[in-house]
Design an enzyme around this catalytic site. Sequence first.
Site, short mmCIF file in Angstrom:
data_model
loop_
_atom_site.label_atom_id
_atom_site.label_comp_id
_atom_site.label_asym_id
_atom_site.label_seq_id
_atom_site.Cartn_x
_atom_site.Cartn_y
_atom_site.Cartn_z
N HIS A 131 -2.92 1.95 7.81
CA HIS A 131 -4.03 1.21 7.21
C HIS A 131 -4.27 0.04 8.07
CE1 HIS A 131 -6.22 -1.36 4.75
NE2 HIS A 131 -5.51 -2.22 4.51
N GLU A 183 0.80 -1.34 0.00
CA GLU A 183 0.02 0.14 -0.06
C GLU A 183 0.82 1.42 -0.15
OE1 GLU A 183 -2.99 -0.22 -0.62
OE2 GLU A 183 -3.94 -2.15 0.26
N HIS A 201 -7.68 -3.40 9.61
CA HIS A 201 -8.61 -4.28 9.20
C HIS A 201 -9.57 -4.34 10.22
CE1 HIS A 201 -6.33 -6.44 5.84
NE2 HIS A 201 -6.28 -5.00 5.32
P1 13P Z 1 1.21 -5.37 2.88
O1 13P Z 1 1.60 -6.69 3.66
O2 13P Z 1 1.69 -5.47 1.48
O3 13P Z 1 1.38 -4.39 3.92
O4 13P Z 1 -0.43 -5.58 2.64
C1 13P Z 1 -1.50 -5.80 3.72
C2 13P Z 1 -2.82 -5.18 3.26
O5 13P Z 1 -3.41 -4.90 4.38
C3 13P Z 1 -2.99 -4.73 1.98
O6 13P Z 1 -4.13 -3.95 2.10
ZN ZN Z 2 -5.43 -4.02 3.82
#
Ligand code: 13P
Ligand code: ZN
Length: 270
Positions: free
Chosen positions: A142, A119, A144
């Site tokens: 970022h 990202e 989840h």
């Molecule tokens: P990365 O492992 O490349 O940081 O990706 C994780 C992710 O949440 C992609 O949206």
């Molecule tokens: Zn992600």
Amino acid sequence: MESILTDRPLLRQQIDRVAEVAGYLWQKGWAERNGGNITINITEFVDDTMQALPAITEPCPIGKTLPHLEGCWFYCKGTGRRMRDLARDPMANGAVIRILPGCTNYEIVADAPIAPTSELPSHLAVHDYLLAQGSPYRASLHTHPIELVALSHSRKWLEKDAATRMLWSMIPETKAFCPRGLGIVPYLLPSSVELAEATLRTLDEDYDVVLWEKHGVFAVDTDILNAFDQVDVLNKAAQIYLAARGMGFEPDGMTDAQLRELSDAFGLPK
Ligand code: 13P
Ligand code: ZN
């Protein structure tokens, strides 16, 4: 191997905060496998000796030209790396990069040649935008978060500011500590330049946190702990909403008058 953090206590403190937040993300269940990423702008902690360090990789393309990143340095989570591992050892699960003159390429400087997060286009585009605005924000996250991602599976909560209004009304602290609310970014391919551009456009509508439909959130703040706190506060509100729904009723939420009173008392935007 000697770490770039050796004898750099201020830089180490910043990286320690990233590791602290990575641990929280794992504990919260928001960081399955390699889920989520963190970058922080560490330029102000770079000394002359660090400036002179040779790169340990060839130049790599950012994917776009970001003119305000001239001379900038970042710590980035490595792609495919786990937050729970980063919490234990941030320099073995992320890397320090510098932006090369021309602002279209970066190179890895330390400690190991760990490729930055997929990202990176979103993260660096956002840092470029923040610098252009003269913002004091230096961290982007970022992740989840379960309940916020669940909300993003319903059209109802993807209407502009519908989720913000509901989340603010669940518990007074939400508006107090996330006064700009939650922007919405319609589904786009993870890691894409299109996702980076949509994130930027939505942050520019004056949000600190945006919801990536059916994927996660992207948050910015002065440092990584503050960025984490904004997401935590919003997700707590989503949990309260879903707990009420789970008990079989639609929560009343604070009234408009109560939210206005709160805004006046805390000097928040209306
Ligand atoms: P990365 O492992 O490349 O940081 O990706 C994780 C992710 O949440 C992609 O949206
Ligand atoms: Zn992600």
